[in-house]
Design an enzyme around this catalytic site. Structure first.
Site: not given
Length: 151
Positions: A56, A58, A85, A88
């Site tokens: 992801h 992040e 999410c 993260c």
């Protein structure tokens, strides 16, 4: 720390990353990590490219900075186009990111207000400053267009 630029200014850089993800047929989420009014890391989702559901945006930008020897990111601001999410959010908490700014909410998987708010949970030993809805329309339209094209 005095902030020289607006949240919208920095979110434009995250959107640029998200657009790159869109072009690469990745879920179009982009992130930038800012310190002292400078971008220190920028990236976008690369789950297909890395064959990893963990790639992801992040996580990628935080890992870039942590890999340089930074232990905690209290003085950093993370700008991400879509609400983080739970994975993260956990990474944000454990790396102690000082401020998180996101564009649009993720009603199915968002863990910063949609289905849960991990970043403001007082049971954790760090709570980031959270700002939501920055360039929300642009962020939402990009991710909606991506998934509409997939159907």
């Amino acid at each position: 720390m005095v902030e020289k630029y607006s949240n919208e200014y920095w979110m434009e850089f995250a959107l640029k990353e998200a657009r790159l993800a869109f072009q690469e047929d990745e879920v179009p989420i982009g992130a930038v990590l800012i310190k002292e009014n400078k971008i220190v890391a920028a990236d976008h989702n690369k789950t297909s490219q890395y064959n990893s559901r963990l790639a992801h945006a992040e996580k990628l930008v935080i890992e870039k900075v942590i890999s340089t020897g930074e232990k905690f990111l209290y003085d950093y601001s993370l700008f991400v186009t879509v609400e983080p999410c739970l994975m993260c959010a956990g990474i944000i908490i454990w790396s102690r990111v000082g401020k998180v700014v996101f564009g649009c909410y993720d009603p199915k998987a968002g863990a910063v207000g949609s289905i849960y708010n991990a970043l403001l949970d007082k049971n954790f030993n760090h709570n980031s400053v959270v700002i939501s809805g920055v360039l929300e329309r642009e962020c939402s339209e990009l991710i909606s267009k991506f998934f509409k094209n997939k159907r």
